[in-house]
Write a protein that holds these residues in place. Structure first.
Motif, PDB file in Angstrom:
ATOM      1  N   TYR A  95       5.315  27.819 -20.117  1.00 43.40           N
ATOM      2  CA  TYR A  95       5.787  27.960 -21.278  1.00 43.40           C
ATOM      3  C   TYR A  95       6.912  26.978 -21.144  1.00 43.40           C
ATOM      4  CZ  TYR A  95       7.847  29.265 -25.469  1.00 43.40           C
ATOM      5  OH  TYR A  95       8.364  29.378 -26.706  1.00 43.40           O
ATOM      6  N   ALA A  96       7.563  26.792 -20.098  1.00 40.53           N
ATOM      7  CA  ALA A  96       9.044  26.083 -20.197  1.00 40.53           C
ATOM      8  C   ALA A  96       8.604  24.601 -20.280  1.00 40.53           C
ATOM      9  CB  ALA A  96       9.949  26.504 -19.023  1.00 40.53           C
ATOM     10  N   GLU A  97       7.656  24.384 -19.414  1.00 39.70           N
ATOM     11  CA  GLU A  97       7.079  23.124 -19.113  1.00 39.70           C
ATOM     12  C   GLU A  97       6.223  22.559 -20.448  1.00 39.70           C
ATOM     13  OE1 GLU A  97       5.388  23.403 -15.348  1.00 39.70           O
ATOM     14  OE2 GLU A  97       7.410  23.360 -14.383  1.00 39.70           O
ATOM     15  N   ILE A 100       1.124  25.212 -22.131  1.00 38.44           N
ATOM     16  CA  ILE A 100       0.370  26.182 -22.926  1.00 38.44           C
ATOM     17  C   ILE A 100       0.034  25.291 -24.219  1.00 38.44           C
ATOM     18  CG2 ILE A 100       0.183  28.381 -23.914  1.00 38.44           C
ATOM     19  CD1 ILE A 100       2.459  29.273 -21.916  1.00 38.44           C
ATOM     20  N   TRP A 101      -1.107  25.035 -24.475  1.00 42.77           N
ATOM     21  CA  TRP A 101      -1.734  24.381 -25.671  1.00 42.77           C
ATOM     22  C   TRP A 101      -2.365  25.620 -26.656  1.00 42.77           C
ATOM     23  CZ3 TRP A 101      -1.148  19.459 -26.674  1.00 42.77           C
ATOM     24  CH2 TRP A 101      -0.386  18.656 -25.749  1.00 42.77           C
ATOM     25  N   TRP A 126      -9.368  19.253 -24.739  1.00 38.08           N
ATOM     26  CA  TRP A 126      -9.342  19.750 -23.262  1.00 38.08           C
ATOM     27  C   TRP A 126      -8.907  18.605 -22.511  1.00 38.08           C
ATOM     28  CZ3 TRP A 126      -9.232  24.026 -21.182  1.00 38.08           C
ATOM     29  CH2 TRP A 126      -9.722  24.145 -19.741  1.00 38.08           C
ATOM     30  N   GLN A 127      -9.043  17.457 -22.748  1.00 38.32           N
ATOM     31  CA  GLN A 127      -8.615  16.211 -22.269  1.00 38.32           C
ATOM     32  C   GLN A 127      -6.891  16.489 -22.067  1.00 38.32           C
ATOM     33  OE1 GLN A 127      -9.542  12.301 -23.673  1.00 38.32           O
ATOM     34  NE2 GLN A 127     -10.037  11.602 -21.493  1.00 38.32           N
ATOM     35  N   ARG A 128      -6.335  16.626 -23.091  1.00 38.16           N
ATOM     36  CA  ARG A 128      -4.894  16.833 -22.906  1.00 38.16           C
ATOM     37  C   ARG A 128      -4.587  18.013 -22.222  1.00 38.16           C
ATOM     38  NH1 ARG A 128      -2.974  13.849 -27.536  1.00 38.16           N
ATOM     39  NH2 ARG A 128      -4.981  12.899 -28.754  1.00 38.16           N
ATOM     40  N   VAL A 129      -5.198  19.217 -22.295  1.00 36.06           N
ATOM     41  CA  VAL A 129      -5.042  20.329 -21.274  1.00 36.06           C
ATOM     42  C   VAL A 129      -5.069  19.911 -19.955  1.00 36.06           C
ATOM     43  CG1 VAL A 129      -5.706  22.551 -20.777  1.00 36.06           C
ATOM     44  CG2 VAL A 129      -5.727  21.966 -23.104  1.00 36.06           C
ATOM     45  N   GLN A 130      -6.123  19.096 -19.747  1.00 34.90           N
ATOM     46  CA  GLN A 130      -6.232  18.867 -18.257  1.00 34.90           C
ATOM     47  C   GLN A 130      -5.178  17.950 -17.895  1.00 34.90           C
ATOM     48  OE1 GLN A 130     -10.365  17.325 -18.837  1.00 34.90           O
ATOM     49  NE2 GLN A 130     -10.896  18.705 -17.058  1.00 34.90           N
ATOM     50  N   ALA A 131      -4.613  16.839 -18.538  1.00 33.02           N
ATOM     51  CA  ALA A 131      -3.665  15.885 -18.377  1.00 33.02           C
ATOM     52  C   ALA A 131      -2.305  16.546 -18.026  1.00 33.02           C
ATOM     53  CB  ALA A 131      -3.400  14.859 -19.376  1.00 33.02           C
ATOM     54  N   SER A 132      -2.316  17.563 -18.785  1.00 33.43           N
ATOM     55  CA  SER A 132      -0.923  18.223 -18.414  1.00 33.43           C
ATOM     56  C   SER A 132      -0.943  19.536 -17.421  1.00 33.43           C
ATOM     57  CB  SER A 132      -0.442  19.077 -19.666  1.00 33.43           C
ATOM     58  OG  SER A 132      -1.240  20.205 -20.042  1.00 33.43           O
ATOM     59  N   GLY A 134      -2.467  22.111 -17.847  1.00 28.53           N
ATOM     60  CA  GLY A 134      -2.050  23.462 -18.763  1.00 28.53           C
ATOM     61  C   GLY A 134      -3.278  24.435 -18.851  1.00 28.53           C
ATOM     62  N   ILE A 135      -2.970  25.263 -19.936  1.00 33.59           N
ATOM     63  CA  ILE A 135      -4.026  26.244 -20.291  1.00 33.59           C
ATOM     64  C   ILE A 135      -4.126  25.926 -21.636  1.00 33.59           C
ATOM     65  CG2 ILE A 135      -3.597  27.849 -18.376  1.00 33.59           C
ATOM     66  CD1 ILE A 135      -1.961  29.365 -20.268  1.00 33.59           C
ATOM     67  N   ALA A 136      -5.356  26.631 -22.153  1.00 34.04           N
ATOM     68  CA  ALA A 136      -5.433  26.479 -23.766  1.00 34.04           C
ATOM     69  C   ALA A 136      -5.712  27.780 -24.280  1.00 34.04           C
ATOM     70  CB  ALA A 136      -6.561  25.526 -24.128  1.00 34.04           C
TER      71      ALA A 136
END
Length: 183
Positions: A95-97, A100-101, A126-132, A134-136
């Motif tokens: 969350y701080a970073e 979380i998408w 999903w590409q944006r989630v992977q690049a970070s 992160g999680i969606a």
């Protein structure tokens, strides 16, 4: 089919995007207990907020009508129908970073369902989630779960990333208590 990703929706698209949103989600007003459909002022605010990505789906055969509209953000306080505190508590570092998408909504014109626009938008998200790294997350009401939305998203994601997994974060049920019938 093709998509454009914008941070702000131009004023001339305000009414067409609202029309697509309400056409896609209008039945949720009466089939879901929890409010899943934003009011116009909330909708307009989300579309003006530059922290929220807006996906505009286009079908060249429907030159003057949008095929799809979706919102996606890692700034969870921009979403009027969720609790950012839930995410901050459960995944404090993510969350701080801002990893979380959240998919605020994904509206597809009824004539464009099954056209491939769904997969195009999900793949970009999903590409944006992977690049970070992160999680969606998103919410799916029981009605949409029953018609296979969660399954469709999972199939799309596993076709993009072998081993991608899904888990239910939360569930809410509504109970009704009634008096017995009067004699």
């Amino acid at each position: 089919m093709y998509i454009e990703v914008e941070t702000v929706i131009p004023a001339e698209l305000s009414d067409p995007t609202w029309r697509l949103y309400t056409e896609a989600f209008d039945e949720l007003r009466t089939t879901a207990v929890q409010r899943h459909v934003m009011h116009r002022d909330e909708f307009d605010e989300v579309l003006r907020d530059q922290r929220v990505l807006k996906y505009l789906g286009h079908d060249p055969e429907r030159a003057h009508q949008l095929a799809a509209l979706a919102t996606f953000t890692n700034e969870l306080d921009t979403m009027p129908l969720i609790s950012p505190d839930y995410f901050a508590h459960r995944w404090p570092q993510l969350y701080a970073e801002k990893r979380i998408w959240y998919i605020g909504f994904f509206a597809i014109h009824p004539d464009c369902r099954g056209s491939g626009i769904f997969e195009l938008v999900i793949a970009d998200m999903w590409q944006r989630v992977q690049a970070s790294d992160g999680i969606a997350a998103l919410d799916i009401c029981r009605r949409n779960d029953r018609i296979g939305l969660a399954r469709a998203i999972h199939q799309t994601l596993t076709s993009l990333t072998e081993g991608a997994s899904a888990s239910r974060m939360d569930e809410q049920t509504y109970w009704l208590y009634e008096l017995p019938a009067r004699p």
